[in-house]
Design a protein around this motif. Sequence first.
Motif, mmCIF file in Angstrom:
data_model
loop_
_atom_site.group_PDB
_atom_site.id
_atom_site.type_symbol
_atom_site.label_atom_id
_atom_site.label_comp_id
_atom_site.label_asym_id
_atom_site.label_seq_id
_atom_site.Cartn_x
_atom_site.Cartn_y
_atom_site.Cartn_z
ATOM 1 N N SER A 20 0.821 -1.213 0.000
ATOM 2 C CA SER A 20 0.000 0.000 0.000
ATOM 3 C C SER A 20 0.853 1.261 0.000
ATOM 4 N N LEU A 21 0.223 2.351 -0.450
ATOM 5 C CA LEU A 21 0.794 3.690 -0.344
ATOM 6 C C LEU A 21 0.000 4.387 0.750
ATOM 7 N N GLU A 68 -0.164 7.875 -8.267
ATOM 8 C CA GLU A 68 -0.671 6.923 -7.278
ATOM 9 C C GLU A 68 -1.265 5.652 -7.880
ATOM 10 N N GLU A 69 -2.081 5.813 -8.930
ATOM 11 C CA GLU A 69 -2.727 4.622 -9.510
ATOM 12 C C GLU A 69 -1.672 3.651 -10.043
ATOM 13 N N MET A 70 -0.671 4.225 -10.734
ATOM 14 C CA MET A 70 0.365 3.356 -11.296
ATOM 15 C C MET A 70 1.272 2.798 -10.209
ATOM 16 N N PRO A 135 6.819 4.654 -9.543
ATOM 17 C CA PRO A 135 6.717 6.055 -9.980
ATOM 18 C C PRO A 135 6.446 6.990 -8.795
ATOM 19 N N VAL A 136 7.546 7.244 -8.058
ATOM 20 C CA VAL A 136 7.508 8.102 -6.867
ATOM 21 C C VAL A 136 8.684 9.064 -6.972
ATOM 22 N N TRP A 137 8.469 10.312 -6.561
ATOM 23 C CA TRP A 137 9.510 11.335 -6.655
ATOM 24 C C TRP A 137 9.716 11.996 -5.305
ATOM 25 N N ARG B 68 -0.737 3.672 -17.580
ATOM 26 C CA ARG B 68 0.001 3.237 -16.390
ATOM 27 C C ARG B 68 1.050 2.166 -16.640
ATOM 28 N N ARG B 69 1.468 2.022 -17.920
ATOM 29 C CA ARG B 69 2.575 1.124 -18.254
ATOM 30 C C ARG B 69 3.591 1.939 -19.019
ATOM 31 N N VAL B 70 4.858 1.890 -18.629
ATOM 32 C CA VAL B 70 5.886 2.638 -19.338
ATOM 33 C C VAL B 70 5.980 2.095 -20.766
#
Lengths: 165, 92
Positions: A20-21, A68-70, A135-137, B68-70
């Motif tokens: 989870s996030l 978030e979704e990805m 995908p987090v920054w 949502r896919r690279v």
Amino acid sequence: MPPDHAADRNRESEGRSSASLVRDPIDPAAVLARVGGPRDGAVVLFLGTVRDHHDGRAVRGLTYEAYEEMATAVLHELVQGTLEGLREGSVHAVHRLGPLGIGEVAVAVAVSSPHRGPAFEAARLLMEELKRRLPVWKHEYYAEGDSDWVAGVPLVPDSRPGSGK
Amino acid sequence: MGFSEEAGLPESSVRLLFFARCRELAGCEELEVPLASPIALGELMETLRLRVPALQALPPGVAIAVNRRVAGPSRTVTPGDEVAFLPPVAGG
């Protein structure tokens, strides 16, 4: 329960990996509570915490931003892949989003398995994959008052849905 | 793909999402751009660079995700898709 029945195996594996996030502080005890069982002789917990320096600069805090979704989908894929590599045991991963102070837990990974070797290895691998694929920054705030995005790792195209690595 | 409903959808478009440094460069979190029919991602990017000035100077290492896919430049983008601009990642 007969563990060698395909349907049982699937159903069991669903409950044995989770991810989870979260925006609230991560409680390590709650993370540990998600893994382990009577067949497991090893539980490994990794916590990634916010440190007060980066590249020689004093850091006073940071903010995590995510797609978030990805990120949720990728994290689930990663823990599922880790579990498949382990075969026996359980895996849980949590990543924090939003503003964090020094010392706070940014990411937690817990792995249980019958023996310590695979548990250590799986926790390590999961963290490496997570840092490459989630995908987090990270936006750091420095003691001098300025702030910047932390240089990261370029994402690479996915070959196929479900390809864990 | 997706042609059956196309005639009835005058507002065929794709949704662009920008994150972190890309969000700051674009000056917004998302944009909707018209797209009438499927197109390769690489071709779409050429078109977008003319339309969205911020995309002319993307920082190095930016990846693009479709739904949502690279994805690589040959990936087909269809009206209704979500196209996200993702700078190098730094989680964990």
